[in-house]
Motif scaffolding. Structure first.
Motif: not given
Length: 187
Positions: A166-172
């Motif tokens: 799981e990640f946040w969508w705005n992950t760089s």
């Protein structure tokens, strides 16, 4: 004279009640129409005007004027956070502004099972996060990046353990690689 004062007070009371009713409706009345899978994406670096354009083009906010009044009052322009946000049918302006200010975004899942190349990994990750696949691939192919995490160019692929994350969508791209390094260390 008494009748005039009473009449003025009554007019002020009615006007005050009307203003309070309008303010309440602007803030707490349902203003979002959405189905069960409606999301808005706020890219990193989006300013307040960009957000308004995103909301207008989505068509999910019924009354943009009332949304803007609540957003201005709550100073959304000073604390707008990027991300993927789930819209709920019947949300009020207050709920929507609070969600965008607090960053209560919906996580995304990145799954990879077998990886033959780092380009494939970059493509699978970029489908679900904001970072571009070219940026991720460039970072993954950089020898300095591999060295930073204790690998060389040939062994770097082994750091990426097949699983669902799981990640946040705005992950760089950098945050993605760092997270994968943390997962590798945990494993």
């Amino acid at each position: 004279m008494k009748k005039v004062i009473i009449a003025l007070l009554l007019i002020l009371l009615v006007a005050g009640a009307f203003v309070a009713y309008k303010a309440y409706n602007y803030t707490y009345a349902p203003n979002v129409t959405a189905d069960s899978n409606t999301y808005i994406y706020i890219p990193t670096g989006t300013d307040y005007n960009g957000l308004l354009e995103i909301l207008k083009s989505s068509g999910n906010v019924t009354d943009m004027d009332s949304f803007e009044k609540v957003a201005d009052f709550k100073k959304l322009d000073q604390k707008l956070l990027p991300g993927k946000y789930k819209l709920e049918n019947g949300m009020s302006n207050n709920e929507l502004v609070n969600m965008l200010r607090s960053g209560r975004q919906t996580p995304v899942k990145v799954t990879f099972i077998s990886l033959r190349t780092l380009d494939i990994l970059a493509g699978k990750a970029a489908v679900n996060i904001e970072a571009d696949s070219a940026d991720i691939a460039a970072l993954l192919k950089d020898e300095e990046t591999a060295k930073k995490y204790g690998f060389n160019k040939q062994t770097f692929c082994s750091m990426f353990i097949p699983n669902t994350y799981e990640f946040w969508w705005n992950t760089s791209a950098e945050e993605f690689v760092q997270r994968m390094a943390d997962e590798y260390k945990t494993f």
